[in-house]
Design a protein around this motif. Structure first.
Motif, mmCIF file in Angstrom:
data_model
loop_
_atom_site.group_PDB
_atom_site.id
_atom_site.type_symbol
_atom_site.label_atom_id
_atom_site.label_comp_id
_atom_site.label_asym_id
_atom_site.label_seq_id
_atom_site.Cartn_x
_atom_site.Cartn_y
_atom_site.Cartn_z
ATOM 1 N N GLY A 48 11.496 -6.381 1.552
ATOM 2 C CA GLY A 48 11.210 -5.376 2.678
ATOM 3 C C GLY A 48 10.852 -4.062 1.916
ATOM 4 O O GLY A 48 11.401 -3.709 0.946
ATOM 5 N N VAL A 49 9.671 -3.756 2.389
ATOM 6 C CA VAL A 49 9.135 -2.576 1.679
ATOM 7 C C VAL A 49 9.913 -1.338 1.862
ATOM 8 O O VAL A 49 9.734 -0.363 1.025
ATOM 9 C CB VAL A 49 7.580 -2.094 1.998
ATOM 10 N N GLU A 50 10.808 -1.229 2.653
ATOM 11 C CA GLU A 50 11.487 0.010 2.888
ATOM 12 C C GLU A 50 12.541 0.141 1.752
ATOM 13 O O GLU A 50 12.878 1.192 1.225
ATOM 14 C CB GLU A 50 12.231 -0.039 4.251
ATOM 15 N N TYR A 51 12.905 -1.080 1.225
ATOM 16 C CA TYR A 51 13.888 -1.216 0.077
ATOM 17 C C TYR A 51 13.018 -0.917 -1.078
ATOM 18 O O TYR A 51 13.223 -0.713 -2.257
ATOM 19 C CB TYR A 51 14.896 -2.462 0.131
ATOM 20 N N LEU A 52 11.962 -1.810 -1.173
ATOM 21 C CA LEU A 52 11.230 -1.841 -2.308
ATOM 22 C C LEU A 52 10.679 -0.561 -2.750
ATOM 23 O O LEU A 52 10.767 -0.014 -4.043
ATOM 24 C CB LEU A 52 10.018 -2.850 -2.106
ATOM 25 N N ALA A 53 10.256 0.362 -1.847
ATOM 26 C CA ALA A 53 9.919 1.743 -2.062
ATOM 27 C C ALA A 53 11.085 2.485 -2.756
ATOM 28 O O ALA A 53 10.815 3.500 -3.625
ATOM 29 C CB ALA A 53 9.591 2.394 -0.852
ATOM 30 N N THR A 54 12.287 2.241 -2.129
ATOM 31 C CA THR A 54 13.397 3.089 -2.706
ATOM 32 C C THR A 54 13.636 2.505 -4.160
ATOM 33 O O THR A 54 13.814 3.358 -5.137
ATOM 34 C CB THR A 54 14.445 2.788 -1.926
ATOM 35 N N HIS A 55 13.461 1.207 -4.409
ATOM 36 C CA HIS A 55 13.744 0.744 -6.014
ATOM 37 C C HIS A 55 12.803 1.128 -6.937
ATOM 38 O O HIS A 55 12.941 1.757 -8.020
ATOM 39 C CB HIS A 55 13.836 -0.752 -5.725
ATOM 40 N N LEU A 56 11.494 1.019 -6.343
ATOM 41 C CA LEU A 56 10.462 1.624 -7.243
ATOM 42 C C LEU A 56 10.843 3.087 -7.499
ATOM 43 O O LEU A 56 10.175 3.430 -8.848
ATOM 44 C CB LEU A 56 9.033 1.202 -6.935
ATOM 45 N N ARG A 57 10.814 3.899 -6.764
ATOM 46 C CA ARG A 57 10.983 5.465 -7.006
ATOM 47 C C ARG A 57 12.121 5.557 -7.599
ATOM 48 O O ARG A 57 12.107 6.546 -8.480
ATOM 49 C CB ARG A 57 10.944 6.081 -5.403
ATOM 50 N N ASP A 58 13.210 5.132 -7.377
ATOM 51 C CA ASP A 58 14.440 5.232 -8.206
ATOM 52 C C ASP A 58 13.931 4.670 -10.079
ATOM 53 O O ASP A 58 14.594 5.370 -10.675
ATOM 54 C CB ASP A 58 15.617 4.403 -7.761
ATOM 55 N N ALA A 59 13.361 3.654 -9.992
ATOM 56 C CA ALA A 59 13.030 3.175 -11.387
ATOM 57 C C ALA A 59 12.102 4.205 -11.835
ATOM 58 O O ALA A 59 12.099 4.259 -13.198
ATOM 59 C CB ALA A 59 12.456 1.756 -11.229
ATOM 60 N N ARG A 60 11.216 4.822 -11.097
ATOM 61 C CA ARG A 60 10.380 5.821 -11.745
ATOM 62 C C ARG A 60 11.111 7.019 -12.355
ATOM 63 O O ARG A 60 10.367 7.902 -13.115
ATOM 64 C CB ARG A 60 9.165 6.037 -11.160
ATOM 65 N N ALA A 61 11.991 7.365 -11.794
ATOM 66 C CA ALA A 61 12.891 8.629 -12.148
ATOM 67 C C ALA A 61 12.936 8.676 -13.667
ATOM 68 O O ALA A 61 13.466 7.741 -14.208
ATOM 69 C CB ALA A 61 14.059 8.744 -11.327
ATOM 70 N N GLY A 62 12.639 10.005 -14.238
ATOM 71 C CA GLY A 62 12.843 10.070 -15.723
ATOM 72 C C GLY A 62 11.775 9.477 -16.588
ATOM 73 O O GLY A 62 12.027 9.371 -17.855
ATOM 74 N N HIS A 63 10.856 8.891 -15.836
ATOM 75 C CA HIS A 63 9.693 8.052 -16.828
ATOM 76 C C HIS A 63 8.303 8.672 -16.210
ATOM 77 O O HIS A 63 7.721 8.247 -15.624
ATOM 78 C CB HIS A 63 9.714 6.765 -16.283
ATOM 79 N N PRO A 64 8.100 9.661 -16.973
ATOM 80 C CA PRO A 64 6.549 10.422 -16.841
ATOM 81 C C PRO A 64 5.494 9.501 -16.920
ATOM 82 O O PRO A 64 4.561 9.863 -16.286
ATOM 83 C CB PRO A 64 6.828 11.575 -17.394
ATOM 84 N N TYR A 65 5.788 8.543 -17.996
ATOM 85 C CA TYR A 65 4.672 7.686 -18.322
ATOM 86 C C TYR A 65 5.058 6.176 -17.521
ATOM 87 O O TYR A 65 5.680 5.357 -18.163
ATOM 88 C CB TYR A 65 4.456 7.279 -19.538
ATOM 89 N N SER A 66 4.618 6.017 -16.272
ATOM 90 C CA SER A 66 5.084 4.836 -15.443
ATOM 91 C C SER A 66 3.687 4.632 -14.602
ATOM 92 O O SER A 66 2.832 5.237 -14.060
ATOM 93 C CB SER A 66 5.996 5.441 -14.495
#
Length: 605
Positions: free
Chosen positions: A98-116
């Motif tokens: 579900g993209v509502e959850y996929l978006a949250t997971h991807l955004r959380d995963a990117r946190a703290g990673h300026p090179y993503s």
């Protein structure tokens, strides 16, 4: 490279910083070269703060997924679950997607990673549920824009509606026949679709960009995108008209050289072709007992032959989950990944970039598949997007078309859902021509099962048009053709021979057609010829049989060349209408349809 305007370029100008001046780059390179070979700041390498010089190594996060197929809402049934291998060897299932959850997971995963970077392996659209498919997948492109997808390869399903429609998804504009669905013109993808091995037959040039380079400060990573060379055999003829599909390895190797000549040494291939891991669990170790021992299929040969200049392969198509290392032609291990399908997983890969060489330090590459669990907050912007399109689709999608007494699944060599569709096409064929004898359905055309539990407010057991659309979204027609008994036998043998020898495609049979499939044998012999019966009577090789199939099979799709040789053609309505007619005639609220037993094929293992 083409100079035509693309919408994603506007976004890239906003998203990525421009490269520093040549003098600054030279200075940074000199400083990096002066560092010891094992320099790594341990914080992802993003030095440069407080007067510190950048370290030699920079960790770059690569988030990837594949085969979304327009699944904006959480997929239902087995299509919305993944299997997790437990430490004690048992497995458990997890609801996912579900993209509502996929978006949250991807955004959380990117946190703290300026090179993503976020990349995809094709089949973002096509065979989509109603909320996307009804609108020619504009909703999915909008969702991918919001997900901040950076780049994707094309897949075979990007050609379901042809190259012109794919170009519209890339560049924007209203649909040529349906027009604009809202008061705003469709803007197209903010990310590039890559199609390095898909050529215009007239010009001999790729129909879209063959490669793309991600840049941030002094870090550059190139991406080459290809789909499987066999795309014409699994897409309708109209979808690939005027196109030529080239060899995956030759194409990737060609453009890897192009990128290297441009000074890009770090390269990732996005390949819409895949493999088959020995386990269906997403966290299975396919490098056990040795490198790449736990995976088979076309991607293995591709990975073994793609130039060592490519540092990782993001793959797809088989809807499997794996994170494997496969040795490149130089004998060096290289990461090959796939994140199942329908947005249930994403792959988190760390690429360690060496500023001195401009290449990826292969020994430092790490990767793992992550589950898109549904225990995180929904992304509000995705909820709003889905709500907008569902409101437009509701008058069509909420209409009841039938009733079922239990889940009708879509798993196994012969599935209850596959049998149900075959029965529906057989019944419709009998309406068109009472002489119709049987129907055959390709398994890849059955995109989902039917669930008993209500997804909305329709009530348990109610099948809505939207659910039917999810099962059969292709708008293939139901066609009748005549075949000899010999041709019918040959068709069944083609399920497990020729192009289907390594990965059998088991046709779903209508009621009355029975036979034995002996998987202990090899090739075409796996179909036990003298076991084939129609209503209990052996098939007569010299007799004529009237067979209902969809238009894709009638054109010889999926390697069933014999089905492309039928005679006395009669073209009927679309396959979803045939399914709706069958459900309406054979089910009611008081007498719902029970799942077929899926026992028409006797399988020996």
């Amino acid at each position: 490279m083409p100079t035509a305007h693309h919408p994603y370029r506007r976004v890239r100008r906003r998203t990525y910083a421009l490269l520093a001046s040549a003098a600054a780059l030279a200075s940074a390179a000199a400083l990096a070269t002066a560092l010891p070979a094992d320099a790594h700041d341990g914080r992802g390498g993003h030095g440069g703060h407080g007067g510190h010089h950048p370290s030699r190594y920079q960790d770059v996060q690569l988030l990837s997924f594949n085969d979304l197929h327009g699944n904006l809402e959480p997929p239902s049934g087995s299509s919305g679950r993944v299997t997790e291998l437990q430490p004690d060897g048992t497995t458990k299932t997890i609801d996912a997607g579900g993209v509502e959850y996929l978006a949250t997971h991807l955004r959380d995963a990117r946190a703290g990673h300026p090179y993503s970077i976020t990349a995809a392996g094709g089949d973002m659209v096509g065979a989509s549920p109603l909320v996307s498919g009804l609108f020619h997948d504009e909703p999915t492109i909008e969702a991918l824009n919001k997900l901040k997808l950076d780049v994707t390869s094309v897949g075979n399903h990007e050609f379901d509606e042809g190259a012109k429609e794919l170009a519209r998804l890339q560049n924007g504009g209203c649909h040529p026949t349906a027009g604009c669905y809202t008061d705003k013109e469709f803007q197209g993808a903010d990310f590039p679709y890559l199609a390095a091995n898909v050529l215009d037959e007239k010009t001999g040039k790729p129909i879209l960009r063959p490669y793309w380079v991600w840049k941030k400060k002094d870090v550059k990573i190139g991406f080459i995108g290809v789909t499987l060379e066999g795309t014409p055999g699994i897409v309708s003829a109209d979808g690939v008209k005027g196109l030529k599909f080239k060899d995956e390895v030759e194409t990737i190797n060609k453009y890897a050289k192009v990128l290297q000549r441009q000074g890009v040494q770090s390269i990732v291939a996005l390949v819409h072709e895949g493999g088959f891991p020995a386990s269906g669990s997403y966290n299975y170790d396919c490098d056990s007992p040795g490198v790449g021992d736990g995976i088979s299929g076309p991607i293995v040969d591709i990975a073994k032959n793609v130039t060592p200049a490519v540092d990782a392969l993001v793959t797809g198509h088989t809807h499997a989950a794996y994170v494997c290392t496969v040795d490149d032609p130089a004998g060096r291990p290289r990461m090959v990944t796939s994140a199942a399908s329908f947005g249930r997983l994403y792959t988190d890969t760390t690429l360690t970039y060496d500023r001195r060489t401009g290449d990826i330090a292969r020994t430092a590459v790490k990767s793992a598949n992550r589950v898109v669990t549904r225990d995180v907050p929904k992304a509000a912007d995705m909820t709003a997007l889905i709500g907008k399109w569902n409101t437009l689709a509701a008058p069509i999608g909420n209409r009841p078309i039938g009733y079922v007494s239990a889940d009708i699944g879509n798993t196994g060599d012969e599935s209850p859902m596959g049998d149900l569709i075959a029965d529906a096409q057989f019944a419709y064929g009998k309406e068109l021509d009472p002489e119709t004898d049987l129907a055959l359905m390709n398994p890849g055309g059955v995109r989902a099962g039917l669930t008993y539990t209500a997804k909305g407010g329709e009530g348990d057991g109610v099948v809505t048009y939207a659910e039917g659309f999810t099962v059969q979204p292709f708008s293939n027609t139901v066609n009748l053709q005549d075949f000899t008994g010999a041709q019918l036998i040959q068709t069944l043998r083609e399920q497990v021979s020729g192009v289907n020898a390594a990965a059998p495609k088991i046709l779903q049979p209508s009621s009355g057609l029975t036979y034995t499939l002996d998987l202990t044998k090899t090739g075409a012999d796996r179909v036990v010829t003298d076991s084939i019966r129609l209503n209990g009577t052996a098939i007569d090789p010299s007799a004529t049989y009237r067979v209902a199939t969809n238009s894709f099979l009638a054109g010889g799709g999926d390697g069933f060349t014999t089905l492309g040789q039928g005679t006395n053609d009669l073209v009927g309505t679309d396959d979803l209408t045939a399914l709706e007619k069958y459900l309406t005639a054979n089910s009611s609220a008081s007498s719902p349809l029970a799942p077929p037993a899926a026992n028409r094929i006797t399988i020996v293992r």
